[in-house]
Design a protein around this motif. Structure first.
Motif, short mmCIF file in Angstrom:
data_model
loop_
_atom_site.label_atom_id
_atom_site.label_comp_id
_atom_site.label_asym_id
_atom_site.label_seq_id
_atom_site.Cartn_x
_atom_site.Cartn_y
_atom_site.Cartn_z
N MET A 1 3.29 45.64 -32.47
CA MET A 1 2.20 45.69 -31.49
C MET A 1 0.94 45.17 -32.14
SD MET A 1 3.27 49.38 -30.01
CE MET A 1 4.99 49.64 -29.68
N ASN A 2 0.27 44.25 -31.47
CA ASN A 2 -0.59 43.34 -32.21
C ASN A 2 -1.86 43.93 -32.79
OD1 ASN A 2 -1.90 43.26 -29.42
ND2 ASN A 2 -3.27 42.02 -30.63
N ASP A 3 -2.36 45.06 -32.27
CA ASP A 3 -3.62 45.53 -32.83
C ASP A 3 -3.38 46.59 -33.91
OD1 ASP A 3 -2.90 47.67 -31.30
OD2 ASP A 3 -4.78 47.80 -30.18
N ARG A 4 -2.21 46.48 -34.60
CA ARG A 4 -1.89 47.38 -35.68
C ARG A 4 -1.18 46.60 -36.77
NH1 ARG A 4 -0.82 49.55 -30.82
NH2 ARG A 4 1.31 48.85 -30.83
N PHE A 5 -1.28 47.02 -38.03
CA PHE A 5 -0.52 46.36 -39.07
C PHE A 5 0.42 47.34 -39.74
CE2 PHE A 5 -4.64 47.35 -41.16
CZ PHE A 5 -4.18 48.27 -42.07
N ALA A 6 1.46 46.82 -40.34
CA ALA A 6 2.45 47.67 -40.98
C ALA A 6 1.88 48.24 -42.27
CB ALA A 6 3.71 46.87 -41.27
N ALA A 65 1.62 52.44 -22.79
CA ALA A 65 3.08 52.24 -22.80
C ALA A 65 3.66 52.01 -24.18
CB ALA A 65 3.44 51.07 -21.88
N MET A 66 2.84 51.57 -25.13
CA MET A 66 3.32 51.28 -26.49
C MET A 66 2.25 51.78 -27.46
SD MET A 66 4.82 47.49 -25.78
CE MET A 66 6.01 47.23 -24.45
N ALA A 67 2.34 53.05 -27.78
CA ALA A 67 1.18 53.77 -28.32
C ALA A 67 0.96 53.64 -29.82
CB ALA A 67 1.30 55.25 -27.96
N GLU A 79 -13.58 58.81 -24.87
CA GLU A 79 -14.72 57.91 -24.61
C GLU A 79 -14.77 57.40 -23.18
OE1 GLU A 79 -15.39 55.09 -28.08
OE2 GLU A 79 -13.52 56.05 -28.70
N ALA A 80 -13.62 57.16 -22.57
CA ALA A 80 -13.62 56.68 -21.18
C ALA A 80 -13.49 57.83 -20.19
CB ALA A 80 -12.50 55.67 -20.97
N ASP A 81 -13.40 59.05 -20.69
CA ASP A 81 -13.32 60.25 -19.85
C ASP A 81 -12.12 60.26 -18.92
OD1 ASP A 81 -15.62 61.40 -20.97
OD2 ASP A 81 -16.92 60.26 -19.61
N ALA A 82 -10.99 59.72 -19.40
CA ALA A 82 -9.75 59.83 -18.63
C ALA A 82 -9.37 61.30 -18.52
CB ALA A 82 -8.63 59.04 -19.31
N GLU A 83 -8.84 61.67 -17.36
CA GLU A 83 -8.45 63.07 -17.19
C GLU A 83 -7.10 63.34 -17.85
OE1 GLU A 83 -6.36 63.36 -12.84
OE2 GLU A 83 -8.54 63.06 -12.85
N SER A 84 -6.27 62.28 -17.98
CA SER A 84 -4.99 62.45 -18.66
C SER A 84 -4.49 61.10 -19.16
CB SER A 84 -3.95 63.06 -17.71
OG SER A 84 -3.67 62.17 -16.63
N VAL A 85 -3.62 61.16 -20.16
CA VAL A 85 -3.02 59.94 -20.69
C VAL A 85 -1.55 60.21 -20.99
CG1 VAL A 85 -3.76 60.49 -23.06
CG2 VAL A 85 -3.16 58.13 -22.45
N TRP A 86 -0.71 59.33 -20.53
CA TRP A 86 0.72 59.36 -20.85
C TRP A 86 0.91 58.43 -22.05
CZ3 TRP A 86 5.10 58.34 -16.73
CH2 TRP A 86 6.35 58.42 -17.36
N VAL A 87 1.29 58.98 -23.17
CA VAL A 87 1.44 58.23 -24.40
C VAL A 87 2.92 58.01 -24.66
CG1 VAL A 87 1.04 58.27 -26.90
CG2 VAL A 87 -0.70 59.16 -25.34
N ASN A 88 3.36 56.77 -24.59
CA ASN A 88 4.76 56.44 -24.82
C ASN A 88 4.89 55.55 -26.05
OD1 ASN A 88 7.69 56.22 -23.93
ND2 ASN A 88 7.08 54.05 -24.01
N ILE A 135 -2.96 50.83 -17.06
CA ILE A 135 -1.78 50.77 -17.92
C ILE A 135 -2.06 49.79 -19.06
CG2 ILE A 135 0.67 50.24 -18.10
CD1 ILE A 135 1.06 51.02 -15.25
N ASP A 136 -1.93 50.26 -20.27
CA ASP A 136 -2.15 49.46 -21.47
C ASP A 136 -0.79 49.09 -22.05
OD1 ASP A 136 -2.79 48.56 -24.13
OD2 ASP A 136 -4.72 49.58 -23.96
N VAL A 137 -0.51 47.78 -22.13
CA VAL A 137 0.77 47.30 -22.65
C VAL A 137 0.50 46.45 -23.88
CG1 VAL A 137 2.94 46.14 -22.10
CG2 VAL A 137 1.63 47.23 -20.27
#
Length: 384
Positions: A1-6, A65-67, A79-88, A135-137
């Motif tokens: 996943m592109n915004d992370r490194f091994a 979707a790809m956490a 920070e965005a004040d989401a009421e809930s997040v599904w972390v997959n 949805i963040d993919v």
């Protein structure tokens, strides 16, 4: 996943497993997950757009979707004040890491964690009428497997934030895969990275249109390595002959030309009659939604996110300019000049009445309504 490194345990430059990281308001560990601090700006843009959406609709339910290590899910809540997040996260080996990171900052009612295939989740959302506001993919490689399925889990008016690291197909270096994944023929030219964004946007629009829906661009961002685009699912299809078509490039005079479907058989350069190198089909409409970008700028200023403000100001200026740009190197080479000064050239073109600005895709390039020959002649005048 592109915004992370091994994480590489053999390198002293990487953090240790138990070290706390902080990004925005989120504190987390990365364990053996992937995480790339240098693309924080990508996540910042997502948070800004999410917060603006939350303020407009009064709530925000997010599906990450790809956490990975869960940093995005944390930030959407904090920070965005989401009421809930599904972390997959499909990798079950990250289960304890994700649980620890989320439990340390969030209440149990604010999140849930699963470890399954993202496509299965999108279809389950549809089957249970459980649609999400964002949805963040953040996928690695080709996003094609998710371009249609993610729409099944997205609420009308909701946002999709998509990643692609598939630069070869999108820039004309692997044309067979370009056809296979995007139904487009991508060719190589100086503005090929903007083309990459537009090919993905066009394919996204096509999938939405097949469902009787449309996708409205929010912003599209090339990081220098990857493509990140946010689009809004809307009820009305958006594809037309004017905004979904072909881009022609003349290797002889270095100019570009937008070509409609009905004129494909007559695609010759306006300047010298040479055959154009054609890429497409792709999205030819606005690259960003200026109104939303202006709201993001205002919020970023309130939060003193100065780097985000600078980037968004460029996006605002380039939003509805032609779907290509001219590199300073090409202008200098054609005019037998040293590399022109970008800002001086922009000012000179604007004085001649041409809308012109820099582009976030390439800092050594300009977007303008002027043709390439005009840019070269004006650059020559500046050099005298």
């Amino acid at each position: 996943m592109n915004d992370r490194f091994a994480l590489n345990n053999n390198s002293t430059s990487f953090p240790r497993f138990n070290k706390d990281y902080k990004e925005g308001k989120a504190t987390f560990k990365i364990g053996n997950a992937f995480y790339r601090p240098t693309t924080k700006q990508v996540r910042d843009l997502g948070i800004l757009a999410a917060k603006i959406h939350q303020e407009k609709i009064g709530k925000l339910r997010v599906l990450d979707a790809m956490a990975g290590c869960g940093v995005r899910g944390l930030r959407y809540i904090l920070e965005a004040d989401a009421e809930s997040v599904w972390v997959n996260e499909a990798n079950r080996n990250l289960q304890s890491l994700l649980k620890g990171n989320l439990a340390n900052s969030l209440q149990p009612s604010q999140y849930k964690i699963t470890h399954t295939d993202a496509n299965r989740i999108f279809f389950d959302c549809y089957n249970h009428s459980d649609f999400y506001d964002l949805i963040d993919v953040d996928c690695f490689g080709v996003p094609f497997p998710y371009l249609s399925t993610v729409l099944w889990g997205t609420k009308i008016g909701g946002l999709v934030y998509l990643t692609s690291t598939d630069g070869r197909s999108l820039t004309g270096n692997d044309r067979e895969n370009s056809l296979r994944y995007y139904g487009a023929y991508s060719r190589s030219h100086p503005a090929a990275h903007e083309q990459g964004l537009r090919v993905i946007m066009g394919k996204f629009q096509q999938h939405a249109a097949s469902l009787g829906r449309g996708m409205k661009p929010v912003f599209a961002y090339f990081t220098g390595e990857t493509y990140r685009l946010m689009m809004r699912l809307i009820e009305k299809p958006q594809l037309t002959e004017d905004n979904y078509g072909w881009l022609g490039y003349c290797h002889h005079c270095r100019d570009y030309q937008v070509v409609s479907w009905r004129k494909l058989g007559k695609a010759l350069c306006h300047n010298d009659g040479e055959r154009l190198v054609m890429s497409g089909p792709m999205w030819l409409g606005k690259l960003h939604d200026r109104a939303t970008v202006e709201e993001m700028i205002a919020l970023a200023k309130t939060w003193t996110w100065t780097e985000a403000v600078s980037l968004l100001e460029v996006m605002k200026a380039e939003a509805d300019l032609p779907p290509y740009f001219y590199s300073l190197q090409s202008i200098g080479h054609a005019g037998k000049l040293d590399l022109p000064k970008r800002d001086r050239l922009i000012d000179a073109l604007q004085e001649q009445g041409y809308r012109t600005c820099q582009t976030h895709v390439n800092s050594q390039a300009i977007k303008t309504e002027a043709n390439f020959t005009t840019c070269v002649e004006i650059a020559k005048g500046l050099n005298n």
